[in-house]
Design an enzyme around this catalytic site. Sequence first.
Site, PDB file in Angstrom:
ATOM      1  N   SER A   1      -4.078  -6.372  -4.614  1.00  0.00           N
ATOM      2  CA  SER A   1      -3.161  -6.817  -5.372  1.00  0.00           C
ATOM      3  C   SER A   1      -3.320  -8.177  -5.887  1.00  0.00           C
ATOM      4  O   SER A   1      -4.027  -8.833  -5.316  1.00  0.00           O
ATOM      5  CB  SER A   1      -1.787  -6.331  -4.535  1.00  0.00           C
ATOM      6  OG  SER A   1      -0.657  -7.042  -5.404  1.00  0.00           O
TER       7      SER A   1
ATOM      8  N   TYR B   1       3.563  -7.531   2.928  1.00  0.00           N
ATOM      9  CA  TYR B   1       2.698  -6.952   1.901  1.00  0.00           C
ATOM     10  C   TYR B   1       1.491  -7.914   1.612  1.00  0.00           C
ATOM     11  O   TYR B   1       0.504  -7.883   1.419  1.00  0.00           O
ATOM     12  CB  TYR B   1       3.559  -6.734   0.540  1.00  0.00           C
ATOM     13  CG  TYR B   1       2.901  -6.178  -0.359  1.00  0.00           C
ATOM     14  CD1 TYR B   1       2.894  -4.651  -0.508  1.00  0.00           C
ATOM     15  CD2 TYR B   1       2.202  -6.695  -1.402  1.00  0.00           C
ATOM     16  CE1 TYR B   1       2.090  -3.969  -1.397  1.00  0.00           C
ATOM     17  CE2 TYR B   1       1.774  -5.899  -2.664  1.00  0.00           C
ATOM     18  CZ  TYR B   1       1.836  -4.672  -2.563  1.00  0.00           C
ATOM     19  OH  TYR B   1       1.183  -4.164  -3.865  1.00  0.00           O
TER      20      TYR B   1
HETATM   21  P1  NAD Z   1       3.201   4.826  -5.114  1.00  0.00           P
HETATM   22  O1  NAD Z   1       4.223   4.731  -4.483  1.00  0.00           O
HETATM   23  O2  NAD Z   1       2.915   5.291  -6.531  1.00  0.00           O
HETATM   24  O3  NAD Z   1       1.904   5.343  -4.463  1.00  0.00           O
HETATM   25  C1  NAD Z   1       1.508   5.240  -3.176  1.00  0.00           C
HETATM   26  C2  NAD Z   1       0.854   6.453  -2.486  1.00  0.00           C
HETATM   27  O4  NAD Z   1       0.584   6.376  -1.281  1.00  0.00           O
HETATM   28  C3  NAD Z   1       1.359   7.932  -2.623  1.00  0.00           C
HETATM   29  O5  NAD Z   1       0.537   9.037  -2.874  1.00  0.00           O
HETATM   30  C4  NAD Z   1       2.036   7.916  -1.256  1.00  0.00           C
HETATM   31  O6  NAD Z   1       2.254   9.267  -0.792  1.00  0.00           O
HETATM   32  C5  NAD Z   1       0.898   7.256  -0.375  1.00  0.00           C
HETATM   33  N1  NAD Z   1       1.275   6.892   0.794  1.00  0.00           N
HETATM   34  C6  NAD Z   1       2.344   6.155   1.209  1.00  0.00           C
HETATM   35  N2  NAD Z   1       2.440   6.093   2.641  1.00  0.00           N
HETATM   36  C7  NAD Z   1       1.315   6.758   2.932  1.00  0.00           C
HETATM   37  C8  NAD Z   1       0.778   7.121   4.283  1.00  0.00           C
HETATM   38  N3  NAD Z   1       1.432   6.709   5.581  1.00  0.00           N
HETATM   39  N4  NAD Z   1      -0.137   7.939   4.439  1.00  0.00           N
HETATM   40  C9  NAD Z   1      -0.509   8.593   3.407  1.00  0.00           C
HETATM   41  N5  NAD Z   1      -0.121   8.232   2.010  1.00  0.00           N
HETATM   42  C10 NAD Z   1       0.649   7.412   1.958  1.00  0.00           C
HETATM   43  O7  NAD Z   1       2.476   3.279  -5.164  1.00  0.00           O
HETATM   44  P2  NAD Z   1       1.303   2.465  -6.266  1.00  0.00           P
HETATM   45  O8  NAD Z   1       2.082   1.590  -6.891  1.00  0.00           O
HETATM   46  O9  NAD Z   1       0.568   3.729  -6.999  1.00  0.00           O
HETATM   47  O10 NAD Z   1       0.547   1.982  -5.088  1.00  0.00           O
HETATM   48  C11 NAD Z   1      -0.761   2.354  -5.019  1.00  0.00           C
HETATM   49  C12 NAD Z   1      -1.616   1.075  -4.383  1.00  0.00           C
HETATM   50  O11 NAD Z   1      -1.515   0.037  -5.210  1.00  0.00           O
HETATM   51  C13 NAD Z   1      -0.696   0.396  -3.230  1.00  0.00           C
HETATM   52  O12 NAD Z   1      -1.779  -0.107  -2.183  1.00  0.00           O
HETATM   53  C14 NAD Z   1      -0.169  -0.907  -3.750  1.00  0.00           C
HETATM   54  O13 NAD Z   1       0.087  -2.023  -2.659  1.00  0.00           O
HETATM   55  C15 NAD Z   1      -1.009  -1.365  -4.701  1.00  0.00           C
HETATM   56  N6  NAD Z   1      -0.704  -1.885  -5.961  1.00  0.00           N
HETATM   57  C16 NAD Z   1       0.485  -1.516  -6.543  1.00  0.00           C
HETATM   58  C17 NAD Z   1       0.960  -2.339  -7.563  1.00  0.00           C
HETATM   59  C18 NAD Z   1       2.146  -1.653  -8.659  1.00  0.00           C
HETATM   60  O14 NAD Z   1       2.660  -2.591  -9.305  1.00  0.00           O
HETATM   61  N7  NAD Z   1       2.529  -0.590  -8.519  1.00  0.00           N
HETATM   62  C19 NAD Z   1       0.529  -3.543  -7.887  1.00  0.00           C
HETATM   63  C20 NAD Z   1      -0.607  -4.081  -7.036  1.00  0.00           C
HETATM   64  C21 NAD Z   1      -1.177  -3.208  -6.241  1.00  0.00           C
END
Ligand code: NAD
Length: 256
Positions: free
Chosen positions: A138, A151
């Site tokens: 991130s 985080y």
């Molecule tokens: P999201 O909530 O849409 O997806 C998260 C995924 O992780 C889902 O499929 C969920 O079921 C799964 N998950 C959660 N806990 C779990 C566990 N214990 N075991 C297995 N699966 C699990 O979120 P997202 O925004 O797509 O985030 C995905 C990644 O991207 C994360 O690591 C997040 O930190 C990172 N990220 C997101 C953003 C953003 O703005 N959305 C920005 C930077 C980084």
Amino acid sequence: MLKGKTALVTGSTSGIGLGIAKALAEQGANVVLNGFGDATAPQAEVAALGVQVAYHGADMSKPSEIEDMMKFAAAKFGRVDILVNNAGIQHVAKVEDFPVEKWDAIIAINLSSAFHATRLALPAMKAANWGRVINIASVHGLVASAEKSAYVAAKHGIVGLTKVTALENATTGVTCNAICPGWVLTPLVQKQVDAKAAALKLSNEEATRLLLGEKEPSMQFTTPQELGALAVFLCSAAGNNVRGAAWNMDGGWAAQ
Ligand code: NAD
């Protein structure tokens, strides 16, 4: 380009993980999906791209379940060629108010799970002398925001893990890099928009503009498709010597 390869994407039942899984499938990679919730629709979306798809529901906070998932992927497809460590959760609170169990869960899911999946994937990648480990960090792996201690710690940690994994494999065909998105409009971020809207009595649109305006100069969300395209590049021959990078796609967030 990735025909015959197998990609395992953790946390790919929604959001960024699903976007990356689809981008890799579009290049011909077979896919192992993981994550919570009903996986039927995500599996169908990936299968529609003409590749084989499997699903394992490992809880990424549990090393024994991660081990089970890696064995399942190897049994199904021979080995994992591309590992995308993406599963992640968020919790927002000041350090002194941060629930201890939330701290432990975020470190386990956002950081330790990548260590476990990587250590289990590397032997087969090294034996094949080809592999890609892509860690979805991130912009919070590069800079901090208040009220996100666990985080930010986990994401800085995964950038460190990325560099070590890259260095240990630098003379092989196995690369490891991190992708550092800014805001991406997924369920994880919508929750933060909703919290802002409720706290400040704003509409969804006003809360979204406020959220972007605080951090992201482009005033645009990065999309899962754009992140998928970067993952595809890292898997391409042109990405052979990109090693240990933490590549931000953040609308200028970290440039400030
Ligand atoms: P999201 O909530 O849409 O997806 C998260 C995924 O992780 C889902 O499929 C969920 O079921 C799964 N998950 C959660 N806990 C779990 C566990 N214990 N075991 C297995 N699966 C699990 O979120 P997202 O925004 O797509 O985030 C995905 C990644 O991207 C994360 O690591 C997040 O930190 C990172 N990220 C997101 C953003 C953003 O703005 N959305 C920005 C930077 C980084």
